[in-house]
Scaffold this active site. Sequence first.
Site: not given
Length: 1022
Positions: A713, A716, A718-719, A721, A842
């Site tokens: 879904i 980002g 660094f990864g 989701v 952020d």
Amino acid sequence: MACRVFWSFFIHAIFLISFSETATSTPSRNETDRLALLAFKAEITDDPFQTLSSWNDSLHFCKWRGVTCNRKHHRVSLLNLTSLSIAGTLSPHIANLSFLTTIDLSNNRFHGRVPHELGHLFRLQRLHLSSNSFKGEIPAAISNCSKLFILNISSNNLVGEIPFELGSLSNLEHLYLYKNDLTGNIPPSLGNLSSLTRLSLRRNMLDGRIPDDLGRISKLRFLHIAENNLSGTIPSSIYNLSDIFFFSVTDNQLQGTLPSNLGLTLPNLESFYVSRNRFTGSIPVSLSNASFLEVLCFTNNDFTGGVPMDLGNLRSLNILTVGGNQMGTGKAEDLKFVDSLTNCSYLGEFGFQENRFAGPFPNSIVNFSTQLHWLAIGENHLSGSIPEGIENLVHLRTLYMNNNQLTGEIPVGIGKLGNLRRLGLWGNGFSGKIPSSIGNMTELIELYLQENHLEGSIPPSLGNCQKLYVLNISKNNLSGIIPKQVMSISSLSISLNLAQNSLTGFLPSEVGSLKNLGEIDVSENKLTGEIPHMLGDCKSLVILRLQSNFFNGTIPSSLSDLRGVEVLDLSRNNLTGQIPEFLGSFPVLKNLNLSFNDFDGKLQDRGVFGNASRVSVMGNHKLCGGIPQLQLPECVIQATKRRKMSFSLMVFIPTIAIAVCLIFSPCLCAVLYRRRKLRKKLSSTSFMGGQCTSISYSDLHKATNEFSPSNLIGVGSFGSVYIGTFASDNTTIAVKVLNLQRQGASKSFIAECEALRNVRHRNLVEVIASCSTIDFKGNEFKALVHEFMPNGSLEEWLHPKEEEGHHLRNLSLNQRLNIAIDVAYALDYLHNHQGTPIAHCDLKPTNILLDNDMVAHVGDFGLAKILFETTNNSSRTDISSIAIKGSIGYVAPEYGMGGDVSTFGDVYSYGILLLELFTGRRPTEDMFKNGLSLREFAKMAFPDRVMQIADPIMLEESSRGDISNNVEGDRQRLLECFASVVRVGIGCSKETPKERMQMKEVVAEMLVIRDKFLGVGIYKER
């Protein structure tokens, strides 16, 4: 024949001479215009629609966009670049376009001064520079443009006085200077403008008197000089301008009386506004002779006497308001004028509130025009009952009858007013039951029935009013239980007040549905049982009053989540046990009343308990300790007994454990040993201080359908989701899987772990589990498990991507206000209320998630920093060493220059986010370049042109619920609200960190803005 040949030769010769002159002279003149246009273009710093891209040598300048040339001389006669968002200064070289008759640069972003060289354009007839950001004074040289008949420089930042030289523009027909910062007097020389038909000077800072010379402008038809500081009386000469159809002097300091023959001397009058001045005397009876009248506004003056009886002759009348005066004699005859208004078939707004009118409720109101949408007759001395025919007014949106002497029952037919949004009947003598038909008014946002004699039970049908912000039925004689349907009105966000009745039973557990509510007051009833622990879900509460009931049991630990509460009153109940320590840590608690209960134990002396003026515990005779000012007895500690008990437990517990192992076999002992070993292992990787449990890779693998792409879904920095579901209980989760191949991902994981170790707040995304292990392929695996937010990110709502299948979804103004407040609460908590300050670093729309109730939660702490007070150990202050401390467009400018991370960086990001939320523009859009930023864009529009930068989707959505663009009061509330939000956004995003607002100030400001917009509390609309 010879004669014919001669004339043919002669004409041919003349043609050649003429052609020769044209060939030698026109190019040079054309070159002048071309160079002037290029000089104009050179001063443009931003052209978002590439309007001037055609201004090049590939086309003749007469074909350039916005340029029109005359046919005879091929010279520029018209320059029209309106509403193209062009930014820059206005080049004085425009004066070289000597054939110009029209300049229209309105509704752009021009700044700097209006060049006095415009005075050289002696052919100029129309000059439109409105809705820009011009500053400085109005150049007097414009008076040299003797052919001008339209001069519009409204909605800018102009200062100084109106030049008296403008009075020499004898051809001028329209003069618009409104919405600037002009000062001084209105120059009498304007009376020389014999051709003038329209004059608007409203919303400046003009003072002094209205010059009598204006009465010499015999052709004047439109006079708008409202919202200034004008004083004195209106010159009688102005009342003789027989052509005037629009007359407005509202919001000044004018005084005196209106002439009795006003309606005769101004027979063409259509709109007459004199509200919010100091006029005295009576309203002229002669106004009924001005048969074209549509608007009559006399509110907030000192008028006396009665309303003329013959106003019903004004068949076009749309608005009649006389509220806020001293009208009426206290006799029933005063209201006879109401009967005549039934002839006004277009009447939409009618109000005579805050006067001295008396007598029975005028039944003729029910026969008013069905177009009536605003009716305010409160704060008089009206008696009698509401007539049954009130349901005839089918288009009513606002109905205020408050603070009169009305009696009888509320008619059942009132429930047929399906368009009603605000109903105010408080402060009367209404009796009987609350009609269940009110539940049919599903558009209601405010319902005020307090301070009457209503009885019976609260109708469960009120639960159908799922748009209510405010529900107040306090100070009546209501009985029975509180319906769970009322406690399920999730839209309630301002106040639920049921105080001072005779309600019984429990406080329904459904109270936990009121997650956005600011005030709950059920005090002075007969409620019993324990305080429901679900009350802790009402995390937006600011005021909670439960006093003077029969609540028993202890204060539930779930109330520890009410971190924003300012007033908490639990006094005069039957509560027992110890007073929880968490009450002392509430950051903004100003008034805590726990008196007259049965609490025991030692009272702490920190937080609110350290200030005797903010806490009351009297009448609790088992309490001890506390600060001396509370005058409680000292606590007696039985040390010997406690030591003995402690020693007994130390011996007893291990003995029981060994016995259990011996009885239930060595197998159980082995299991206990392995679990202890596992807990020890998990404690080395767990980061939430006991608040978060660890979860296996296998569980996550199953929950996410083996991390299927269909479950993905979001992606980002660094990864990725994934959405997942636990088969055991169908719990939906969001799993953030770190991309450990990405540089900085591990540090991001550590930063997020450290930042979330001890934080817990209603507006932060809750991390419910973590996983740090090896996957099925032997690779290192790290993941965080979050609560799933069904409404996605704020980014998806502000900037939906239709090509990716996202449905176009709109956010209303009220929803945006609530989201902004939620985010402000979260940052205020991180910065000020959870121990060591944390900087998020952020903040942006993708990191703000919305739950099922559209409550905002701040997430993604991958760049967060814990700001320790001491900085001796650099490793402790640099949890996240990622170079860019934020995202482009939102990152504070000092970070780009190597500045230290601070909470002020988050404030800057919040300011940009706030401007994006309400303008719908990303800070990274292409238009924001060459020195123009989202902040500068907003600053140039503030305060007078802010509505031009408002997100049109927001306005469209709000017009269906929060506001109506057709009602002047709603438009003004919208303007004030949006301007205030922009002011906060600008204040948060200043260049210098220490000049920015602090988040605690932001929270307070945004709450006031929301309350003013909704017209509740001390800002309640009248």
